[in-house]
Enzyme design. Structure first.
Site, short mmCIF file in Angstrom:
data_model
loop_
_atom_site.label_atom_id
_atom_site.label_comp_id
_atom_site.label_asym_id
_atom_site.label_seq_id
_atom_site.Cartn_x
_atom_site.Cartn_y
_atom_site.Cartn_z
N ASP A 1 -4.82 3.55 -1.95
CA ASP A 1 -5.92 3.86 -1.03
C ASP A 1 -6.49 5.24 -1.33
O ASP A 1 -5.83 6.25 -1.10
CB ASP A 1 -5.40 3.82 0.41
CG ASP A 1 -5.10 2.40 0.88
OD1 ASP A 1 -6.04 1.57 0.85
OD2 ASP A 1 -3.96 2.13 1.27
N MET B 1 -9.19 8.00 -0.37
CA MET B 1 -10.03 8.40 0.78
C MET B 1 -10.62 9.79 0.54
O MET B 1 -9.93 10.66 0.00
CB MET B 1 -9.19 8.43 2.06
CG MET B 1 -8.48 7.12 2.34
SD MET B 1 -7.67 7.16 3.95
CE MET B 1 -6.68 5.66 3.87
N MET C 1 -11.36 -6.02 5.99
CA MET C 1 -10.51 -5.05 6.70
C MET C 1 -10.12 -5.60 8.07
O MET C 1 -10.97 -6.06 8.83
CB MET C 1 -11.24 -3.71 6.88
CG MET C 1 -11.39 -2.88 5.60
SD MET C 1 -9.86 -2.50 4.73
CE MET C 1 -8.97 -1.53 5.96
N GLY D 1 1.37 -2.01 4.10
CA GLY D 1 1.90 -0.66 3.96
C GLY D 1 3.18 -0.48 4.74
O GLY D 1 4.29 -0.59 4.21
N GLY E 1 -8.85 4.01 7.08
CA GLY E 1 -8.53 5.43 7.21
C GLY E 1 -7.06 5.73 7.43
O GLY E 1 -6.57 6.75 6.96
N PHE E 2 -6.38 4.85 8.13
CA PHE E 2 -4.98 5.15 8.47
C PHE E 2 -4.13 3.87 8.43
O PHE E 2 -4.62 2.79 8.76
CB PHE E 2 -4.89 5.77 9.87
CG PHE E 2 -5.65 7.07 9.97
CD1 PHE E 2 -5.03 8.27 9.59
CD2 PHE E 2 -6.97 7.09 10.38
CE1 PHE E 2 -5.75 9.46 9.65
CE2 PHE E 2 -7.70 8.28 10.43
CZ PHE E 2 -7.08 9.48 10.07
N GLY E 3 -2.86 4.06 8.06
CA GLY E 3 -1.90 2.96 8.13
C GLY E 3 -1.39 2.81 9.55
O GLY E 3 -1.69 3.61 10.44
N GLY E 4 -0.61 1.76 9.75
CA GLY E 4 0.11 1.60 11.02
C GLY E 4 -0.74 1.17 12.20
O GLY E 4 -0.32 1.33 13.34
N ASP F 1 -6.36 -6.40 4.75
CA ASP F 1 -5.71 -5.08 4.69
C ASP F 1 -5.68 -4.50 6.10
O ASP F 1 -6.72 -4.42 6.77
CB ASP F 1 -6.54 -4.19 3.74
CG ASP F 1 -5.92 -2.83 3.49
OD1 ASP F 1 -4.83 -2.54 4.01
OD2 ASP F 1 -6.56 -2.05 2.75
N GLY F 2 -4.46 -4.09 6.51
CA GLY F 2 -4.30 -3.42 7.80
C GLY F 2 -3.50 -4.26 8.78
O GLY F 2 -3.91 -5.37 9.12
N GLY F 3 -2.35 -3.74 9.19
CA GLY F 3 -1.57 -4.40 10.23
C GLY F 3 -0.88 -5.68 9.81
O GLY F 3 -0.53 -6.50 10.66
N MET G 1 -12.20 4.24 -0.48
CA MET G 1 -12.83 4.49 0.82
C MET G 1 -13.57 5.82 0.67
O MET G 1 -13.16 6.85 1.23
CB MET G 1 -11.76 4.52 1.92
CG MET G 1 -11.29 3.11 2.30
SD MET G 1 -9.72 3.10 3.16
CE MET G 1 -8.62 3.11 1.76
N HIS H 1 -8.34 0.76 -3.81
CA HIS H 1 -9.23 0.56 -2.66
C HIS H 1 -9.95 1.89 -2.40
O HIS H 1 -9.35 2.82 -1.86
CB HIS H 1 -8.37 0.12 -1.47
CG HIS H 1 -9.12 -0.07 -0.19
ND1 HIS H 1 -8.48 -0.26 1.02
CD2 HIS H 1 -10.46 -0.10 0.09
CE1 HIS H 1 -9.38 -0.40 1.98
NE2 HIS H 1 -10.59 -0.29 1.44
N HIS I 1 -1.25 -1.42 -4.34
CA HIS I 1 -2.50 -1.07 -3.64
C HIS I 1 -2.55 0.44 -3.43
O HIS I 1 -1.65 1.03 -2.83
CB HIS I 1 -2.53 -1.81 -2.30
CG HIS I 1 -3.80 -1.67 -1.52
ND1 HIS I 1 -4.91 -2.46 -1.75
CD2 HIS I 1 -4.13 -0.83 -0.50
CE1 HIS I 1 -5.87 -2.13 -0.89
NE2 HIS I 1 -5.43 -1.12 -0.13
N SER J 1 0.85 -1.19 0.00
CA SER J 1 0.00 0.00 0.00
C SER J 1 0.88 1.24 0.00
O SER J 1 1.65 1.47 0.94
CB SER J 1 -0.89 0.02 1.24
OG SER J 1 -1.40 1.33 1.42
C1 DX5 Z 1 -6.10 1.63 5.69
C2 DX5 Z 1 -5.66 1.27 4.30
C3 DX5 Z 1 -4.52 0.34 4.24
C4 DX5 Z 1 -3.24 0.85 4.89
C5 DX5 Z 1 -2.54 -0.33 5.47
O1 DX5 Z 1 -7.33 2.24 5.66
O2 DX5 Z 1 -6.73 0.66 3.61
O3 DX5 Z 1 -4.28 -0.10 2.92
O4 DX5 Z 1 -2.38 1.49 3.99
O5 DX5 Z 1 -1.44 0.11 6.17
P1 DX5 Z 1 -0.64 -0.81 7.20
O6 DX5 Z 1 -0.14 -2.00 6.42
O7 DX5 Z 1 0.44 0.08 7.67
O8 DX5 Z 1 -1.60 -1.21 8.27
ZN ZN Z 2 -6.28 -0.30 1.63
#
Ligand code: DX5
Ligand code: ZN
Length: 216
Positions: free
Chosen positions: A33, A35, A135, A191, A140-143, A169-171, A66, A64, A31, A6
C-alpha cells in the site's frame, strides 16, 4: 480465491523478514500500500522501499497506489519490481493514458474505486484492465470494518465481464471472505487478519477455506 496479504499490518522494523514469512505461509501475492498524504490522509512508502524488499520473495508484487497523479510514478514502480499496478480512478488525471503507460512498462494495469465511487465509473476501461479493486473501506488505514453493501459492485462487475479479476480490500477476515467469495471475488487483500494472527499460514488457509478452496 487468491490471498494477497497487505504488509501495512506487518512489523515495518522487519519488513523484509515479514515478507519472506508470508511468502512461506502461502500468500499468493504480496500487497503493498503506497500512500502519499494527499489522496489519503496517511503516508507509507514509495519505490525505494518496494525495490529493497523485492529480493525477499519471488511472489508477484501487487502495488496499490493511493497517490495523486499516479501516472507520474509508473516507471519508478516498474523499476522497483511491481507486477500489478493498481491506481485509483479518482486520483488519475487521464485514466486511459495511465492504463496504457502501465501496460507499456510491462505491468498489469488495475483500477481501484473508493466506497463512494459508483461501479459504472470503471465500465469504459474494463476491456483494458487486468483487475478491478473494489475498496470495502475508505482507503488510508488498516483495521477498518468491511462494508458488505460494496459487494453489489462486485456482482455487477462479474456479471458484466465474468473473466475480469475482481479484488476486494479492507476488513477481510474469515467471515467476510466467505461473503466476498459468494459475490464472486477472485482476490482478497488481508492485512490485520493475516499479520495480526499468531500463525499466518493458518490464517491464510482459513481465508482460502472460507473462500471455498480446499487448503492444499
Ligand atoms: C487500506 C489498504 C488496505 C489495508 C487493509 O487503505 O488499502 O490494503 O492494509 O487492511 P485490513 O485488512 O486490516 O483492513
Ligand atoms: Zn490496499
Amino acid at each position: 480465491m487468491l490471498i494477497a496479504p497487505s504488509v501495512l499490518a506487518s512489523d515495518f522494523s522487519r519488513l523484509g523478514e515479514e515478507i519472506a514469512r508470508i511468502d512461506r505461509s502461502g500468500a499468493d501475492w504480496i500487497h503493498l500500500d503506497v500512500m502519499d498524504g494527499h489522496f489519503v490522509p496517511n503516508l507509507t512508502f514509495g519505490p525505494p522501499v518496494v525495490a529493497a524488499v523485492r529480493k525477499c520473495t519471488d511472489k508477484p508484487f501487487d502495488v496499490h497506489l493511493m497517490i495523486d497523479d499516479p501516472m507520474r510514478y509508473v516507471p519508478e514502480f516498474q523499476k522497483a519490481g511491481a507486477n500489478l499496478l493498481t491506481f485509483h480512478e479518482e486520483a488519475a488525471r487521464d485514466p486511459d493514458r495511465t492504463i496504457e503507460k502501465i501496460r507499456s512498462c510491462g505491468m498489469k494495469p488495475c483500477m481501484a474505486i473508493k466506497p463512494a465511487t459508483s461501479v459504472e465509473t470503471v465500465f469504459p476501461y474494463l476491456g483494458r484492465l487486468f483487475m478491478v479493486l473494489v475498496m470495502m473501506v475508505e482507503p488510508g488505514f488498516g483495521g477498518q470494518r468491511f462494508m458488505p453493501e460494496m459487494l453489489d459492485k462486485v456482482r455487477v462487475l462479474k456479471k458484466k465481464k465474468p473473466d475480469l479479476l475482481v479484488q476486494v480490500d479492507g476488513g477481510v477476515n474469515e467471515k467476510t471472505a466467505a461473503q466476498a467469495a459468494r459475490a464472486g471475488v477472485d482476490v482478497c487483500v488481508a492485512g490485520t487478519s493475516v499479520f495480526g494472527a499468531p500463525d499466518a499460514a493458518a490464517a491464510i488457509r482459513a481465508l482460502k477455506a472460507a473462500g471455498g478452496e480446499e487448503p492444499g
